[in-house]
Design an enzyme around this catalytic site. Structure first.
Site, PDB file in Angstrom:
ATOM      1  N   TYR A 155      33.902 -26.311  67.642  1.00  0.00           N
ATOM      2  CA  TYR A 155      34.803 -25.219  68.052  1.00  0.00           C
ATOM      3  C   TYR A 155      36.017 -25.790  68.780  1.00  0.00           C
ATOM      4  O   TYR A 155      37.171 -25.473  68.439  1.00  0.00           O
ATOM      5  CB  TYR A 155      34.053 -24.231  68.961  1.00  0.00           C
ATOM      6  CG  TYR A 155      34.947 -23.142  69.506  1.00  0.00           C
ATOM      7  CD1 TYR A 155      35.377 -22.097  68.691  1.00  0.00           C
ATOM      8  CD2 TYR A 155      35.372 -23.159  70.832  1.00  0.00           C
ATOM      9  CE1 TYR A 155      36.215 -21.099  69.186  1.00  0.00           C
ATOM     10  CE2 TYR A 155      36.197 -22.173  71.335  1.00  0.00           C
ATOM     11  CZ  TYR A 155      36.627 -21.140  70.518  1.00  0.00           C
ATOM     12  OH  TYR A 155      37.447 -20.152  71.008  1.00  0.00           O
TER      13      TYR A 155
HETATM   14  N1  LIG Z   1      36.619 -13.614  72.065  1.00  0.00           N
HETATM   15  C1  LIG Z   1      36.982 -14.585  72.895  1.00  0.00           C
HETATM   16  O1  LIG Z   1      36.509 -14.678  74.051  1.00  0.00           O
HETATM   17  C2  LIG Z   1      38.000 -15.602  72.461  1.00  0.00           C
HETATM   18  C3  LIG Z   1      38.355 -16.652  73.329  1.00  0.00           C
HETATM   19  C4  LIG Z   1      39.282 -17.595  72.895  1.00  0.00           C
HETATM   20  C5  LIG Z   1      39.843 -17.500  71.634  1.00  0.00           C
HETATM   21  N2  LIG Z   1      39.462 -16.462  70.822  1.00  0.00           N
HETATM   22  C6  LIG Z   1      40.057 -16.388  69.495  1.00  0.00           C
HETATM   23  O2  LIG Z   1      40.750 -15.159  69.384  1.00  0.00           O
HETATM   24  C7  LIG Z   1      40.702 -14.702  68.037  1.00  0.00           C
HETATM   25  C8  LIG Z   1      40.175 -13.280  67.987  1.00  0.00           C
HETATM   26  O3  LIG Z   1      38.946 -13.196  68.678  1.00  0.00           O
HETATM   27  P1  LIG Z   1      38.113 -11.821  68.634  1.00  0.00           P
HETATM   28  O4  LIG Z   1      37.219 -11.830  69.801  1.00  0.00           O
HETATM   29  O5  LIG Z   1      39.032 -10.691  68.414  1.00  0.00           O
HETATM   30  O6  LIG Z   1      37.241 -12.091  67.324  1.00  0.00           O
HETATM   31  P2  LIG Z   1      36.567 -11.008  66.335  1.00  0.00           P
HETATM   32  O7  LIG Z   1      36.433  -9.693  67.012  1.00  0.00           O
HETATM   33  O8  LIG Z   1      35.353 -11.670  65.783  1.00  0.00           O
HETATM   34  O9  LIG Z   1      37.666 -10.872  65.181  1.00  0.00           O
HETATM   35  C9  LIG Z   1      37.890 -11.881  64.247  1.00  0.00           C
HETATM   36  C10 LIG Z   1      38.012 -11.220  62.890  1.00  0.00           C
HETATM   37  O10 LIG Z   1      38.298 -12.254  61.909  1.00  0.00           O
HETATM   38  C11 LIG Z   1      37.568 -11.923  60.743  1.00  0.00           C
HETATM   39  N3  LIG Z   1      37.370 -13.075  59.880  1.00  0.00           N
HETATM   40  C12 LIG Z   1      36.527 -14.110  60.064  1.00  0.00           C
HETATM   41  N4  LIG Z   1      36.549 -14.942  59.008  1.00  0.00           N
HETATM   42  C13 LIG Z   1      37.428 -14.413  58.134  1.00  0.00           C
HETATM   43  C14 LIG Z   1      37.860 -14.786  56.842  1.00  0.00           C
HETATM   44  N5  LIG Z   1      37.387 -15.892  56.231  1.00  0.00           N
HETATM   45  N6  LIG Z   1      38.740 -14.012  56.207  1.00  0.00           N
HETATM   46  C15 LIG Z   1      39.220 -12.884  56.791  1.00  0.00           C
HETATM   47  N7  LIG Z   1      38.843 -12.472  58.018  1.00  0.00           N
HETATM   48  C16 LIG Z   1      37.953 -13.231  58.681  1.00  0.00           C
HETATM   49  C17 LIG Z   1      36.252 -11.402  61.286  1.00  0.00           C
HETATM   50  O11 LIG Z   1      35.544 -10.706  60.287  1.00  0.00           O
HETATM   51  P3  LIG Z   1      33.920 -10.609  60.368  1.00  0.00           P
HETATM   52  O12 LIG Z   1      33.594 -10.018  61.688  1.00  0.00           O
HETATM   53  O13 LIG Z   1      33.592  -9.728  59.198  1.00  0.00           O
HETATM   54  O14 LIG Z   1      33.433 -12.024  60.229  1.00  0.00           O
HETATM   55  C18 LIG Z   1      36.722 -10.528  62.439  1.00  0.00           C
HETATM   56  O15 LIG Z   1      36.993  -9.208  62.024  1.00  0.00           O
HETATM   57  C19 LIG Z   1      39.844 -15.719  67.274  1.00  0.00           C
HETATM   58  O16 LIG Z   1      40.670 -16.664  66.659  1.00  0.00           O
HETATM   59  C20 LIG Z   1      39.037 -16.352  68.379  1.00  0.00           C
HETATM   60  O17 LIG Z   1      38.581 -17.661  68.063  1.00  0.00           O
HETATM   61  C21 LIG Z   1      38.575 -15.524  71.200  1.00  0.00           C
END
Ligand SMILES: NC(=O)c1ccc[n+]([C@@H]2O[C@H](COP(=O)([O-])OP(=O)(O)OC[C@H]3O[C@@H](n4cnc5c(N)ncnc54)[C@H](OP(=O)(O)O)[C@@H]3O)[C@@H](O)[C@H]2O)c1
Length: 237
Positions: A155
């Site tokens: 990650y």
């Molecule tokens: N949450 C945190 O604490 C955090 C911290 C630091 C950075 N981030 C980053 O911030 C971003 C958003 O986080 P979040 O919490 O909003 O995540 P999230 O709710 O899981 O949203 C990510 C979305 O991306 C979709 N996705 C994954 N693989 C895909 C693919 N191959 N093609 C198209 N769509 C795809 C997922 O679909 P599915 O659910 O159907 O797989 C999900 O709807 C991410 O890049 C994450 O790494 C998050």
């Protein structure tokens, strides 16, 4: 007229926590939106949550499939005629074993999810972003990119690569008037994180709509001289 009136904004991960908040924030500022994610029903729900009157379209797309990404970008162009902002938000997190016990599948899974998705989208979208028209790419890295931690090696490495990819893109695109930046979120205040860490102080986390405002700033005219930056958004955690 609002800040993003007449601009087409492509938001990946648009059915997720940050993607939804970002799409709503852009819509409130007048943008036309192309919402991209895997699951069509989840995308429909995200589109339904947009403010009334927002022009938008959904494109269910697996961002790991280059042909599907090309088809999606062609669909966005057919519908809107241009792409001004690409917000690469799709991504995700998984803990894992120690590096020496990590399988190829575990490594590839996080590299694909966090890095290849960004590469595929940039490669397909950049030729469609007009020069000197406020073109913007905003990528989502993570605080973990700048401080590796045990059992998070793939990650951390995948998100660190998003920073250097952002810098390379910024260098390549600066003479075309397109800026490329990334944000480094700390822990987001999401239902999933609250369920996983019920005893943490959730007030110190970053609300998705607060991070969305930083993404909008980087996409705005006010940030026209900012490119190649990795902006920490850690909240108080
Ligand atoms: N949450 C945190 O604490 C955090 C911290 C630091 C950075 N981030 C980053 O911030 C971003 C958003 O986080 P979040 O919490 O909003 O995540 P999230 O709710 O899981 O949203 C990510 C979305 O991306 C979709 N996705 C994954 N693989 C895909 C693919 N191959 N093609 C198209 N769509 C795809 C997922 O679909 P599915 O659910 O159907 O797989 C999900 O709807 C991410 O890049 C994450 O790494 C998050």
């Amino acid at each position: 007229m609002q800040e993003f009136t007449g601009k087409t904004v492509v938001v990946t991960g648009a059915a997720g926590n940050l993607g939804r908040a970002t799409a709503v924030a852009f819509a409130r500022r007048g943008a036309r939106l192309a919402l991209i994610d895997l699951d069509p029903d989840a995308l429909q729900s995200a589109q339904n949550a947009l403010p009334k009157g927002c022009e938008s379209a959904i494109f269910a797309t697996d961002l790991l499939d280059p042909a599907a990404v090309s088809t999606m970008i062609a669909g966005v162009m057919d519908r809107f005629g241009a792409i001004h902002v690409l917000a690469n938000i799709a991504g995700g997190f998984a803990m894992g074993p120690a590096i020496h016990e990590t399988t190829d599948a575990q490594w590839d899974s996080l590299m694909d999810l966090n890095l290849r998705t960004v590469f595929n989208c940039c490669r397909a979208a950049i030729p469609e972003i007009p020069e000197w028209s406020g073109g913007r790419i905003v990528n989502v890295s993570a605080r973990a990119a700048v401080r590796g931690a045990g059992h998070m090696g793939p990650y951390c490495a995948s998100k660190a690569a998003v920073i250097t990819l952002t810098e390379s893109l910024a260098d390549e695109l600066k003479h075309r008037g397109i800026t490329v930046n990334c944000v480094l979120p700390g822990t987001l205040d999401t239902p999933q994180n609250r369920a996983a860490m019920p005893d943490a102080d959730h007030d110190t986390w970053v609300p998705p709509d607060a991070l969305a405002e930083v993404i909008l700033f980087l996409a705005s005219d006010a940030a026209r001289c900012v490119t190649g930056a990795a902006v920490p958004v850690y909240g108080r955690s």
